[in-house]
Design an enzyme around this catalytic site. Sequence first.
Site, PDB file in Angstrom:
ATOM      1  N   LYS A 182       0.584  -1.375  -0.002  1.00  0.00           N
ATOM      2  CA  LYS A 182      -0.031   0.073  -0.015  1.00  0.00           C
ATOM      3  C   LYS A 182       0.845   1.097  -0.127  1.00  0.00           C
TER       4      LYS A 182
ATOM      5  N   GLY B 107      10.234 -21.160  16.033  1.00  0.00           N
ATOM      6  CA  GLY B 107       9.713 -22.079  17.016  1.00  0.00           C
ATOM      7  C   GLY B 107       9.249 -23.505  16.520  1.00  0.00           C
TER       8      GLY B 107
ATOM      9  N   GLY C 183      -4.390 -12.109 -10.288  1.00  0.00           N
ATOM     10  CA  GLY C 183      -4.894 -12.176  -9.152  1.00  0.00           C
ATOM     11  C   GLY C 183      -4.806 -10.786  -8.379  1.00  0.00           C
TER      12      GLY C 183
ATOM     13  N   ILE D 235      -2.460  -9.588  -6.029  1.00  0.00           N
ATOM     14  CA  ILE D 235      -0.939  -9.166  -6.132  1.00  0.00           C
ATOM     15  C   ILE D 235      -0.425  -8.806  -7.564  1.00  0.00           C
TER      16      ILE D 235
ATOM     17  N   GLY E  59      -0.610 -17.360  -6.301  1.00  0.00           N
ATOM     18  CA  GLY E  59      -1.282 -17.924  -5.037  1.00  0.00           C
ATOM     19  C   GLY E  59      -0.093 -18.027  -3.999  1.00  0.00           C
ATOM     20  N   ARG E  60      -0.526 -18.491  -3.097  1.00  0.00           N
ATOM     21  CA  ARG E  60       0.360 -18.749  -1.890  1.00  0.00           C
ATOM     22  C   ARG E  60       0.215 -20.039  -1.074  1.00  0.00           C
TER      23      ARG E  60
ATOM     24  N   ASP F 268      -3.464 -17.517   7.596  1.00  0.00           N
ATOM     25  CA  ASP F 268      -3.071 -18.175   6.113  1.00  0.00           C
ATOM     26  C   ASP F 268      -2.835 -19.759   6.247  1.00  0.00           C
TER      27      ASP F 268
ATOM     28  N   HIS G 270     -23.437  14.885   2.404  1.00  0.00           N
ATOM     29  CA  HIS G 270     -23.531  15.365   1.187  1.00  0.00           C
ATOM     30  C   HIS G 270     -22.302  16.357   1.141  1.00  0.00           C
TER      31      HIS G 270
HETATM   32  P1  FAD Z   1       1.767 -14.215   8.157  1.00  0.00           P
HETATM   33  O1  FAD Z   1       1.519 -12.647   8.084  1.00  0.00           O
HETATM   34  O2  FAD Z   1       2.459 -14.898   7.101  1.00  0.00           O
HETATM   35  O3  FAD Z   1       2.731 -14.167   9.444  1.00  0.00           O
HETATM   36  C1  FAD Z   1       3.377 -15.751   9.943  1.00  0.00           C
HETATM   37  C2  FAD Z   1       4.702 -15.124  10.791  1.00  0.00           C
HETATM   38  O4  FAD Z   1       5.074 -16.287  11.261  1.00  0.00           O
HETATM   39  C3  FAD Z   1       5.884 -14.516   9.870  1.00  0.00           C
HETATM   40  O5  FAD Z   1       6.339 -13.822  10.657  1.00  0.00           O
HETATM   41  C4  FAD Z   1       6.818 -15.819   9.972  1.00  0.00           C
HETATM   42  O6  FAD Z   1       8.184 -15.492  10.077  1.00  0.00           O
HETATM   43  C5  FAD Z   1       6.492 -16.538  11.233  1.00  0.00           C
HETATM   44  N1  FAD Z   1       6.649 -17.779  11.153  1.00  0.00           N
HETATM   45  C6  FAD Z   1       6.590 -19.047  10.614  1.00  0.00           C
HETATM   46  N2  FAD Z   1       7.110 -20.169  10.949  1.00  0.00           N
HETATM   47  C7  FAD Z   1       7.603 -19.791  12.176  1.00  0.00           C
HETATM   48  C8  FAD Z   1       8.219 -20.707  13.066  1.00  0.00           C
HETATM   49  N3  FAD Z   1       8.145 -21.880  12.912  1.00  0.00           N
HETATM   50  N4  FAD Z   1       8.630 -19.848  14.229  1.00  0.00           N
HETATM   51  C9  FAD Z   1       8.624 -18.530  14.340  1.00  0.00           C
HETATM   52  N5  FAD Z   1       7.951 -17.988  13.688  1.00  0.00           N
HETATM   53  C10 FAD Z   1       7.418 -18.312  12.539  1.00  0.00           C
HETATM   54  N6  FAD Z   1      -4.132  -9.194   3.132  1.00  0.00           N
HETATM   55  C11 FAD Z   1      -5.091  -8.138   3.295  1.00  0.00           C
HETATM   56  O7  FAD Z   1      -6.171  -8.445   4.120  1.00  0.00           O
HETATM   57  N7  FAD Z   1      -5.274  -6.874   2.831  1.00  0.00           N
HETATM   58  C12 FAD Z   1      -4.026  -6.739   1.845  1.00  0.00           C
HETATM   59  O8  FAD Z   1      -4.015  -5.377   1.300  1.00  0.00           O
HETATM   60  C13 FAD Z   1      -2.911  -7.365   1.520  1.00  0.00           C
HETATM   61  N8  FAD Z   1      -2.131  -7.324   0.842  1.00  0.00           N
HETATM   62  C14 FAD Z   1      -1.185  -8.175   0.660  1.00  0.00           C
HETATM   63  C15 FAD Z   1      -0.045  -7.866  -0.369  1.00  0.00           C
HETATM   64  C16 FAD Z   1       1.100  -8.846  -0.450  1.00  0.00           C
HETATM   65  C17 FAD Z   1       1.995  -8.745  -1.591  1.00  0.00           C
HETATM   66  C18 FAD Z   1       0.759 -10.034  -0.108  1.00  0.00           C
HETATM   67  C19 FAD Z   1       1.900 -11.180  -0.109  1.00  0.00           C
HETATM   68  C20 FAD Z   1      -0.201 -10.387   1.050  1.00  0.00           C
HETATM   69  C21 FAD Z   1      -1.284  -9.530   1.139  1.00  0.00           C
HETATM   70  N9  FAD Z   1      -2.257  -9.841   1.990  1.00  0.00           N
HETATM   71  C22 FAD Z   1      -3.107  -8.826   2.209  1.00  0.00           C
HETATM   72  C23 FAD Z   1      -2.322 -11.071   2.863  1.00  0.00           C
HETATM   73  C24 FAD Z   1      -1.717 -10.916   4.419  1.00  0.00           C
HETATM   74  O9  FAD Z   1      -0.544 -10.531   4.200  1.00  0.00           O
HETATM   75  C25 FAD Z   1      -1.812 -12.401   5.046  1.00  0.00           C
HETATM   76  O10 FAD Z   1      -3.230 -12.858   4.781  1.00  0.00           O
HETATM   77  C26 FAD Z   1      -1.694 -12.125   6.189  1.00  0.00           C
HETATM   78  O11 FAD Z   1      -0.318 -11.666   6.494  1.00  0.00           O
HETATM   79  C27 FAD Z   1      -1.753 -13.598   6.942  1.00  0.00           C
HETATM   80  O12 FAD Z   1      -1.225 -13.572   8.261  1.00  0.00           O
HETATM   81  P2  FAD Z   1      -0.985 -14.596   9.266  1.00  0.00           P
HETATM   82  O13 FAD Z   1      -0.746 -14.128  10.585  1.00  0.00           O
HETATM   83  O14 FAD Z   1      -1.690 -15.821   8.973  1.00  0.00           O
HETATM   84  O15 FAD Z   1       0.375 -15.140   8.568  1.00  0.00           O
HETATM   85  P1  NAI Z   2      -4.455 -14.967  -6.037  1.00  0.00           P
HETATM   86  O1  NAI Z   2      -5.058 -16.108  -5.991  1.00  0.00           O
HETATM   87  O2  NAI Z   2      -5.151 -13.658  -5.823  1.00  0.00           O
HETATM   88  O3  NAI Z   2      -4.072 -14.942  -7.790  1.00  0.00           O
HETATM   89  C1  NAI Z   2      -3.544 -16.069  -8.566  1.00  0.00           C
HETATM   90  C2  NAI Z   2      -3.807 -15.969 -10.015  1.00  0.00           C
HETATM   91  O4  NAI Z   2      -2.915 -16.688 -10.883  1.00  0.00           O
HETATM   92  C3  NAI Z   2      -5.232 -16.221 -10.311  1.00  0.00           C
HETATM   93  O5  NAI Z   2      -5.879 -15.544 -11.188  1.00  0.00           O
HETATM   94  C4  NAI Z   2      -4.956 -17.707 -11.090  1.00  0.00           C
HETATM   95  O6  NAI Z   2      -5.872 -18.250 -11.832  1.00  0.00           O
HETATM   96  C5  NAI Z   2      -3.524 -17.438 -11.570  1.00  0.00           C
HETATM   97  N1  NAI Z   2      -2.722 -18.411 -12.044  1.00  0.00           N
HETATM   98  C6  NAI Z   2      -2.275 -19.562 -10.925  1.00  0.00           C
HETATM   99  N2  NAI Z   2      -1.635 -20.384 -11.474  1.00  0.00           N
HETATM  100  C7  NAI Z   2      -1.372 -19.897 -12.766  1.00  0.00           C
HETATM  101  C8  NAI Z   2      -0.431 -20.390 -13.939  1.00  0.00           C
HETATM  102  N3  NAI Z   2       0.336 -21.400 -13.761  1.00  0.00           N
HETATM  103  N4  NAI Z   2      -0.444 -19.348 -15.014  1.00  0.00           N
HETATM  104  C9  NAI Z   2      -1.039 -18.437 -15.086  1.00  0.00           C
HETATM  105  N5  NAI Z   2      -1.893 -18.100 -14.151  1.00  0.00           N
HETATM  106  C10 NAI Z   2      -1.977 -18.661 -12.945  1.00  0.00           C
HETATM  107  O7  NAI Z   2      -2.809 -14.855  -5.812  1.00  0.00           O
HETATM  108  P2  NAI Z   2      -1.815 -13.999  -5.520  1.00  0.00           P
HETATM  109  O8  NAI Z   2      -2.054 -12.715  -6.403  1.00  0.00           O
HETATM  110  O9  NAI Z   2      -0.523 -14.363  -5.557  1.00  0.00           O
HETATM  111  O10 NAI Z   2      -2.047 -13.419  -3.906  1.00  0.00           O
HETATM  112  C11 NAI Z   2      -2.000 -14.168  -3.023  1.00  0.00           C
HETATM  113  C12 NAI Z   2      -2.946 -13.930  -1.765  1.00  0.00           C
HETATM  114  O11 NAI Z   2      -2.617 -12.858  -1.084  1.00  0.00           O
HETATM  115  C13 NAI Z   2      -4.225 -13.582  -2.377  1.00  0.00           C
HETATM  116  O12 NAI Z   2      -5.254 -14.557  -2.769  1.00  0.00           O
HETATM  117  C14 NAI Z   2      -4.992 -12.574  -1.284  1.00  0.00           C
HETATM  118  O13 NAI Z   2      -5.513 -13.445  -0.539  1.00  0.00           O
HETATM  119  C15 NAI Z   2      -3.662 -12.103  -0.574  1.00  0.00           C
HETATM  120  N6  NAI Z   2      -3.592 -10.701  -0.947  1.00  0.00           N
HETATM  121  C16 NAI Z   2      -4.441  -9.845  -0.576  1.00  0.00           C
HETATM  122  C17 NAI Z   2      -4.387  -8.648  -1.161  1.00  0.00           C
HETATM  123  C18 NAI Z   2      -5.615  -7.588  -0.611  1.00  0.00           C
HETATM  124  O14 NAI Z   2      -6.298  -7.983  -0.022  1.00  0.00           O
HETATM  125  N7  NAI Z   2      -5.739  -6.561  -1.388  1.00  0.00           N
HETATM  126  C19 NAI Z   2      -3.296  -8.137  -1.798  1.00  0.00           C
HETATM  127  C20 NAI Z   2      -2.267  -9.215  -2.246  1.00  0.00           C
HETATM  128  C21 NAI Z   2      -2.431 -10.328  -1.864  1.00  0.00           C
END
Ligand code: FAD
Ligand code: NAI
Length: 475
Positions: free
Chosen positions: A58, A122, A192, A194, A281-282, A322, A454
């Site tokens: 962001k 951990g 998607g 990202i 995806g993740r 996640d 408004h």
């Molecule tokens: P995480 O945030 O992944 O945190 C897990 C933590 O656990 C990490 O710090 C890791 O180092 C730690 N960990 C893992 N294993 C161990 C271990 N064995 N011992 C100790 N520590 C450990 N979501 C939104 O809602 N809005 C958004 O705008 C948004 N934007 C995103 C943009 C990007 C580029 C990405 C990649 C993701 C985005 N997401 C967004 C998704 C969001 O980041 C995740 O859904 C969220 O971080 C999940 O939270 P979590 O606590 O489950 O895991």
């Molecule tokens: P995503 O699931 O949003 O999108 C992945 C896209 O890749 C899909 O459209 C899928 O059809 C396509 N795809 C998958 N395999 C493919 C292949 N082999 N070739 C071509 N296309 C393919 O996953 P993304 O963007 O990686 O983000 C991961 C997750 O992180 C999101 O699902 C979301 O949960 C979280 N996120 C949330 C944000 C937000 O809330 N604003 C911002 C960024 C990430």
Amino acid sequence: MSKQFDVIVIGAGPGGYIAAIRAAQLGMQVACIDAWTNDKGGPALGGTCTNVGCIPSKALLQSSEHFEHATKHFAEHGISTGKVTMDVATMIGRKDQVVKQNNDGILYLFKKNKVSFFHGRGSFVKPVEGGYEIAVKGAADETLVGKQVIVATGSNARALPGVDFDEVNILSNDGALQIGAVPKTLGVIGSGVIGLEMGSVWRRLGADVTVLEGLPTFLGAVDEQIAKEAKKAFDKQGLKVELGVKIGEIKSSKKGVSVAYTDAKGEAQTLAVDKLIVSIGRVPNTVGLNPEAVGLQLDERGAIVVDADCKTNLPGVWAVGDVVRGPMLAHKAEEEGVAVAERMAGQHGHVNFNTIPWVIYTSPEIAWVGRTEQQLKEQGVKYKAGSFPFLANGRARALGDTTGMVKFLADAATDEILGVHIVGPMASELIAEAVVAMEFKASAEDIARICHAHPSLSEATKEAALAVDKRTLNF
Ligand code: FAD
Ligand code: NAI
């Protein structure tokens, strides 16, 4: 001698750190372990969200949007500037500062709430009398025992088979947030969340961006009408999205990356780009957690198996965020963290999966809650739809951003709101009203009868609710 806690939280992302704080508020002795390390070797709390996800993306979206305003829209307001340039290093430095403020903020919150923090990885060691032994490997090795454990270890970017991230040419979200200079050409695999957000950042800064998507539909999870409107806006901006492709061989060299693919017509193509972001995806992360030591059950995707209350197969072990089923969103992780802490305290923790909002922070923003029109059709639900374009909203005209609309879907018989879908300015903020309304089982008429300030964008929400009853006042 091991240190004893009521609760040990593994992971300090939004799921873990929020669970730790809530459990401490409820009077439990809490430890939280997190492995994330900053470039000085210190802890960097907040997980993916804070370090390489929500927050830094962001920050870059904001910087790049300012740049686009300055270069493309200031003139409409009578503002002239000299040549506008972007110093990418400053932009990245600002983003890093924003991340650090959030890292430090969580450490402060831990101190304030008396959560004991351990920096390291951990892992489960063994079940012990009345709990679990957890080892921490980090700056100092520790052995902890917790009566209960919350696993919140998050997720990692999914790589294409055989194509590792080098974070120089082939970038995950991590590398995509660190690009040191605007690439001339940028490829993105996956349209998607990202792909669209990061593609937008670098397009705004001048990169020629091509997004290759495997599915034949654009943003299949989004309401079709909204996705179509968004696609029109992205096309106009020059963000190229090719649908229905099949990715072939990817070659990386000093010159850049070449991506062989088959297009939707079945023809062989090659995309040559300076950098490639892979955002397909993740995957849930349990690396180093040693779940086998205690028999913690994972599914075939590697996610920890939990029930609706986030209970795993082991007594006293919970998992959130996640690393478990459900949308990978920070606010979903947080809600689960709070609910688990409250369940541990004998309260009724509550997460309503039907009212989790989604936001894509592109321009226009896309936000929604509840069911899409295509889902209601598939499920045979009788519904009424009403929409209102920002083109007819005074505040949007004043802002100079009239793209998009607000759309309501309500039950045909009861008028209960079933879904709200927005594409347009500040959709991320506007969606909150719809979430509240749905949580309280409001009807479209309820929103239509509420006084909205408004001029405000939120009047488009009220008007879309009026449109359900075919009685908009300003369109
Ligand atoms: P995480 O945030 O992944 O945190 C897990 C933590 O656990 C990490 O710090 C890791 O180092 C730690 N960990 C893992 N294993 C161990 C271990 N064995 N011992 C100790 N520590 C450990 N979501 C939104 O809602 N809005 C958004 O705008 C948004 N934007 C995103 C943009 C990007 C580029 C990405 C990649 C993701 C985005 N997401 C967004 C998704 C969001 O980041 C995740 O859904 C969220 O971080 C999940 O939270 P979590 O606590 O489950 O895991
Ligand atoms: P995503 O699931 O949003 O999108 C992945 C896209 O890749 C899909 O459209 C899928 O059809 C396509 N795809 C998958 N395999 C493919 C292949 N082999 N070739 C071509 N296309 C393919 O996953 P993304 O963007 O990686 O983000 C991961 C997750 O992180 C999101 O699902 C979301 O949960 C979280 N996120 C949330 C944000 C937000 O809330 N604003 C911002 C960024 C990430």
